[in-house]
Design a protein around this motif. Structure first.
Motif, short mmCIF file in Angstrom:
data_model
loop_
_atom_site.label_atom_id
_atom_site.label_comp_id
_atom_site.label_asym_id
_atom_site.label_seq_id
_atom_site.Cartn_x
_atom_site.Cartn_y
_atom_site.Cartn_z
N GLU A 146 -12.07 23.70 7.89
CA GLU A 146 -11.53 23.01 6.70
C GLU A 146 -10.13 23.55 6.38
O GLU A 146 -9.21 22.78 6.10
N SER A 163 -17.32 24.56 9.25
CA SER A 163 -16.66 24.62 7.94
C SER A 163 -15.43 25.53 7.93
O SER A 163 -14.55 25.38 7.08
N ARG A 164 -15.34 26.44 8.90
CA ARG A 164 -14.14 27.28 8.98
C ARG A 164 -12.91 26.44 9.27
O ARG A 164 -11.78 26.83 8.98
N THR A 184 -14.19 18.08 4.73
CA THR A 184 -15.47 18.64 4.25
C THR A 184 -16.56 17.58 4.28
O THR A 184 -17.68 17.83 4.72
#
Lengths: 143, 119
Positions: free
Chosen positions: A20, A17-18, A53
């Motif tokens: 994104e 998720s970093r 995402t």
């Protein structure tokens, strides 16, 4: 006049998720040469963020995998962004695209991802196969 | 917050509570699926401990949001409403407002300042 491709980039990163924010910065840096206005840039950033995402949380569901983002710019000032994953795929694309539809049960995801991608681009195409992955293509023509 | 604190320990949310039960959450930076996790934990901790009757989200320094920011707001709205509290959004940036409008959340949320202004 037939449009021609001006430039193309492709980046592949972990489904973390970093990444994104990395994806948003990479795409906006790449299209900066077309000199998009503030609102066009905001729309593209948001649409890319939603697609990436989705790939990370719905495609891979926390498992490790690669997310690929490709961007093409064309002579008519259109931008084509493709976000693909080799995750679980979407069984019913039409249902997934419905605003407020979500498979998330925590109540923290609004189910607005595809609605935002659709509204913030000129054209959205989703291809998916269960067990093989998903390819989201968004096109936007800059002023 | 002083300058040093900002530089050494950049936090995306700071929360102040006063004796009248008003809680102000000042949000900063980019709100996406990755960053909202921590923000949500901080805010929910305060909501559980203090049950403030009036909560204000100041979005003045939010530089980006996608549906995760919307989810953050709607999730807190549901929580705060469940115990009879009120949530207000202030200084909502234009792109945040665009997402609130698209979702229809602007019709039931209390919004003041910046993008909320109608012509």
């Amino acid at each position: 006049m037939k449009r021609t491709r001006i430039n193309k980039m492709k980046t592949v990163f972990d489904s973390d998720s970093r990444n994104e924010s990395f994806a948003r910065y990479a795409v906006t840096a790449f299209i900066a040469r077309l000199d998009p206005d503030v609102s066009e840039l905001a729309d593209i950033r948001t649409a890319v963020s939603e697609a990436v995402t989705n790939a990370i949380i719905h495609g891979y569901r926390g498992k490790e995998g690669n997310v690929t983002v490709e961007v093409c710019t064309y002579s008519d000032r259109s931008v084509r962004i493709t976000v693909s994953d080799r995750g679980c795929g979407i069984a019913d694309i039409e249902q997934a695209k419905l605003p407020l539809f979500t498979t998330d049960e925590s109540g923290e995801r609004g189910g607005m991802g595809f609605a935002i991608m659709e509204s913030f681009s000129d054209r959205l195409k989703v291809r998916s196969r269960v067990g093989y992955g998903t390819v989201v293509t968004m096109t936007k023509k800059l002023k | 917050m002083n300058g040093n604190e900002m530089a050494l320990n950049y936090k995306q949310v700071s929360v102040t509570l006063d004796e009248d039960g008003e809680c102000v959450c000042f949000l900063r930076g980019e709100l996406d699926h990755h960053s909202v996790k921590e923000i949500r934990e901080v805010i929910d901790g305060k909501l559980i401990d203090y049950r403030p009757t009036s909560v204000v989200f100041d979005l003045d320094e939010v530089t980006f949001t996608d549906s995760a920011g919307l989810g953050l707001v709607l999730g807190r709205y549901t929580r705060i409403s469940s115990y009879g509290g009120k949530l207000m959004l202030i200084n909502v940036p234009d792109d945040f407002m665009k997402i609130l409008r698209l979702s229809g959340a602007d019709r039931f949320l209390t919004i003041r300042g910046r993008g909320s202004k109608t012509a």
